[in-house]
Design a protein around this motif. Sequence first.
Motif, PDB file in Angstrom:
ATOM      1  N   GLN A 116       0.936  -1.149  -0.150  1.00 13.40           N
ATOM      2  CA  GLN A 116      -0.062  -0.139  -0.025  1.00 13.40           C
ATOM      3  C   GLN A 116       0.743   1.113  -0.098  1.00 13.40           C
ATOM      4  O   GLN A 116       0.552   2.226  -0.690  1.00 13.40           O
ATOM      5  CB  GLN A 116      -0.923   0.087   1.236  1.00 13.40           C
ATOM      6  N   GLN A 117       1.860   1.079   0.636  1.00 18.62           N
ATOM      7  CA  GLN A 117       2.838   2.427   0.960  1.00 18.62           C
ATOM      8  C   GLN A 117       3.291   2.696  -0.471  1.00 18.62           C
ATOM      9  O   GLN A 117       3.588   3.826  -1.130  1.00 18.62           O
ATOM     10  CB  GLN A 117       3.823   2.192   1.870  1.00 18.62           C
ATOM     11  N   ASP A 118       3.885   1.553  -1.167  1.00 21.72           N
ATOM     12  CA  ASP A 118       4.589   1.801  -2.459  1.00 21.72           C
ATOM     13  C   ASP A 118       3.541   2.312  -3.411  1.00 21.72           C
ATOM     14  O   ASP A 118       3.937   3.236  -4.248  1.00 21.72           O
ATOM     15  CB  ASP A 118       5.235   0.484  -2.961  1.00 21.72           C
ATOM     16  N   VAL A 119       2.404   1.967  -3.531  1.00 23.32           N
ATOM     17  CA  VAL A 119       1.282   2.516  -4.353  1.00 23.32           C
ATOM     18  C   VAL A 119       0.989   3.908  -4.047  1.00 23.32           C
ATOM     19  O   VAL A 119       0.946   4.521  -5.228  1.00 23.32           O
ATOM     20  CB  VAL A 119      -0.025   1.625  -4.033  1.00 23.32           C
ATOM     21  N   GLN A 120       1.216   4.093  -2.942  1.00 23.16           N
ATOM     22  CA  GLN A 120       0.963   5.502  -2.622  1.00 23.16           C
ATOM     23  C   GLN A 120       2.029   6.395  -2.967  1.00 23.16           C
ATOM     24  O   GLN A 120       1.862   7.589  -3.589  1.00 23.16           O
ATOM     25  CB  GLN A 120       0.488   5.812  -1.127  1.00 23.16           C
ATOM     26  N   ASP A 121       3.371   5.955  -2.789  1.00 21.50           N
ATOM     27  CA  ASP A 121       4.606   6.560  -3.188  1.00 21.50           C
ATOM     28  C   ASP A 121       4.838   6.754  -4.639  1.00 21.50           C
ATOM     29  O   ASP A 121       4.888   7.723  -5.224  1.00 21.50           O
ATOM     30  CB  ASP A 121       5.654   5.800  -2.575  1.00 21.50           C
ATOM     31  N   LEU A 122       4.242   5.690  -5.376  1.00 24.95           N
ATOM     32  CA  LEU A 122       4.302   6.024  -7.054  1.00 24.95           C
ATOM     33  C   LEU A 122       3.169   6.979  -7.394  1.00 24.95           C
ATOM     34  O   LEU A 122       3.615   7.466  -8.338  1.00 24.95           O
ATOM     35  CB  LEU A 122       4.037   4.598  -7.545  1.00 24.95           C
ATOM     36  N   TYR A 123       2.027   6.905  -6.687  1.00 20.68           N
ATOM     37  CA  TYR A 123       0.994   7.782  -7.226  1.00 20.68           C
ATOM     38  C   TYR A 123       1.415   9.211  -6.906  1.00 20.68           C
ATOM     39  O   TYR A 123       1.323   9.805  -7.773  1.00 20.68           O
ATOM     40  CB  TYR A 123      -0.304   7.390  -6.329  1.00 20.68           C
ATOM     41  N   GLU A 124       2.000   9.432  -5.817  1.00 21.83           N
ATOM     42  CA  GLU A 124       2.454  10.774  -5.514  1.00 21.83           C
ATOM     43  C   GLU A 124       3.569  11.317  -6.244  1.00 21.83           C
ATOM     44  O   GLU A 124       3.646  12.175  -6.402  1.00 21.83           O
ATOM     45  CB  GLU A 124       2.650  10.888  -3.963  1.00 21.83           C
ATOM     46  N   ALA A 125       4.344  10.251  -6.603  1.00 17.32           N
ATOM     47  CA  ALA A 125       5.578  10.641  -7.319  1.00 17.32           C
ATOM     48  C   ALA A 125       5.443  11.006  -8.768  1.00 17.32           C
ATOM     49  O   ALA A 125       6.263  11.559  -9.718  1.00 17.32           O
ATOM     50  CB  ALA A 125       6.669   9.447  -7.391  1.00 17.32           C
ATOM     51  N   GLY A 126       4.312  10.527  -9.347  1.00 16.65           N
ATOM     52  CA  GLY A 126       3.832  10.956 -10.656  1.00 16.65           C
ATOM     53  C   GLY A 126       2.555  11.435 -10.919  1.00 16.65           C
ATOM     54  O   GLY A 126       2.541  12.852 -11.013  1.00 16.65           O
ATOM     55  N   GLU A 127       1.477  10.722 -10.871  1.00 18.64           N
ATOM     56  CA  GLU A 127       0.082  11.332 -11.124  1.00 18.64           C
ATOM     57  C   GLU A 127      -0.261  12.678 -10.322  1.00 18.64           C
ATOM     58  O   GLU A 127      -1.025  13.472 -10.958  1.00 18.64           O
ATOM     59  CB  GLU A 127      -1.097  10.374 -11.137  1.00 18.64           C
ATOM     60  N   LEU A 128       0.174  12.693  -9.008  1.00 18.39           N
ATOM     61  CA  LEU A 128      -0.407  13.697  -8.301  1.00 18.39           C
ATOM     62  C   LEU A 128       0.661  14.962  -8.019  1.00 18.39           C
ATOM     63  O   LEU A 128       0.474  15.694  -7.304  1.00 18.39           O
ATOM     64  CB  LEU A 128      -0.462  13.259  -6.775  1.00 18.39           C
TER      65      LEU A 128
END
Length: 673
Positions: A178-190
Amino acid sequence: MAKIAQGAMYRGSVHDFPEFDANQDAEALYTAMKGFGSDKESILELITSRSNKQRQEICQSYKSLYGKDLIADLKYELTGKFERLIVNLMRPLAYCDAKEIKDAISGIGTDEKCLIEILASRTNEQMHQLVAAYKDAYERDLESDIIGDTSGHFQKMLVVLLQGTRENDDVVSEDLVQQDVQDLYEAGELKWGTDEAQFIYILGNRSKQHLRLVFDEYLKTTGKPIEASIRGELSGDFEKLMLAVVKCIRSTPEYFAERLFKAMKGLGTRDNTLIRIMVSRSELDMLDIREIFRTKYEKSLYSMIKNDTSGEYKKALLKLCGGDDDAAGQFFPEAAQVAYQMWELSAVSRVELKGTVCAANDFNPDADAKALRKAMKGIGTDEDTIIDIITHRSNAQRQQIRQTFKSHFGRDLMADLKSEISGDLARLILGLMMPPAHYDAKQLKKAMEGAGTDEKALIEILATRTNAEIRAINEAYKEDYHKSLEDALSSDTSGHFKRILISLATGNREEGGEDRDQAREDAQVAAEILEIADTPSGDKTSLETRFMTVLCTRSYPHLRRVFQEFIKMTNYDIEHVIKKEMSGDVKDAFVAIVQSVKNKPLFFADKLYKSMKGAGTDEKTLTRVMVSRSEIDLLNVRREFIEKYDKSLHQAIEGDTSGDFMKALLALCGGED
């Protein structure tokens, strides 16, 4: 913390030769190269029939017996692509990789595709062996050489992969997923811009099993696959490298199947890629690559090599391939499961479907009606305005424009458009102006009127629409043509094909989930009717009816389970068995249903690709798919198109159409991937 089960073993096509005698083989090779000319047939037969470990023993025996270097003698006796293939087979695999990378970074320019292929796909152990082999062969540090020849984030990711420190697969933390999903999302889409370091750290270090779970959760959280985010956030060689890493995480055999296909498709053959993969995977996972190749490209790897190469080079490649999967009896249980998982992972039930056309903000039907009237008034027609308005409004908004146009001007907008535009553009624009159910009803009517029947159009529409869509089509058909759709189908088709179409046209497909016990029974029915069950039961007519009932009335989730049970039961993919055992329109209808169940956006991506490939364009199919999917799943279709065909739908339309028709199609396409 969740414990992960061990995966299936790699399965190569080349094995240790029984009753191996290194001295005897060395003597045979010496004899084959002695005197004027060389016996190439004997050389290829012997070398492709020995494992790499046995080849190293032959090299040692050759030197002991004759005081000569076997690889040097082979280089002297052989030439061209055949020589490169045989010499590569004689090197230890790590040294073969080292030579490929050395060639990729030597001289002017860099072969980035070679670097990406090797470094994205090798295991930790293979990476450590590669680094050591490079040092031994060239007395140079591989990391330093790669740093000297590459740059930026591409370089950083290559260096991370080169360390061979990817975590092991044994334990996965759900919290860390879950943490990696959030980190990837924040690093790209957000994020405004992209935090490439997060992508590098997570994709370069986490275990394969962990990353597969991350990709699944990423899709659920963001509504898009990780590949789409990578394409949107990264670029250039770095983007290509990260996509290759993701593909290898999902399925290394699928990655190599795709590389092999691209090496041989179109004009010319990328022989270096073909040789490198056939050599490096022949003792690892060639059987899995073959099965996925057949499943994904509807032809065997063997047949494609046979048609695309020649001479001793072809014979040697075919020996490494190990068999023709189009021949009877060639199937592999573990690979069949891999093939099933390959399309199950991308099944549309796990992806949010998105169209490319949505309701326009600040919509003003009065202004649009007036703008369209002005575009058609007087001498000449302003096609650009017509295209811009109609392709950027939802179908519901277009119906409001039609009503407003009639209220303001006392004219029928459809009639005015018909008189002002013509040809392919007219078919596209008028199709967009019709309510979807009435458009589909018209396409079905056209498919059945006149001399001959367009069975492909009938299949495409009836095999892919939802229950609600089918019911709306029935009502529209009755309203527009004063005849039931069922009566029309009965009059224009016959036999089993008619029964299939009428069954689909009732719109009574179940809408629940899967029933595992029923799925096993349904899979048994399929195995019996397709004549691959061990113990057939029941008369054939009854089985045919039951098989049609399964494919035409079971829910999509249930049918996916049936297809999986079919694989477990028979080791075959049901789509390929249908293609082999059936024929004509019945075969085409059942294949369309299966493909739609597996992955509907991919089904339409294939339809679009086939409508534009080769000489001439099938504008009717192209128009029908673009109109009907623009508000449903055309964005997903676009993603499947670029994934399978290595070019965007936008590029394909640009290359195959022209003028205002092209402009309107590109507007519906919605962007360049």
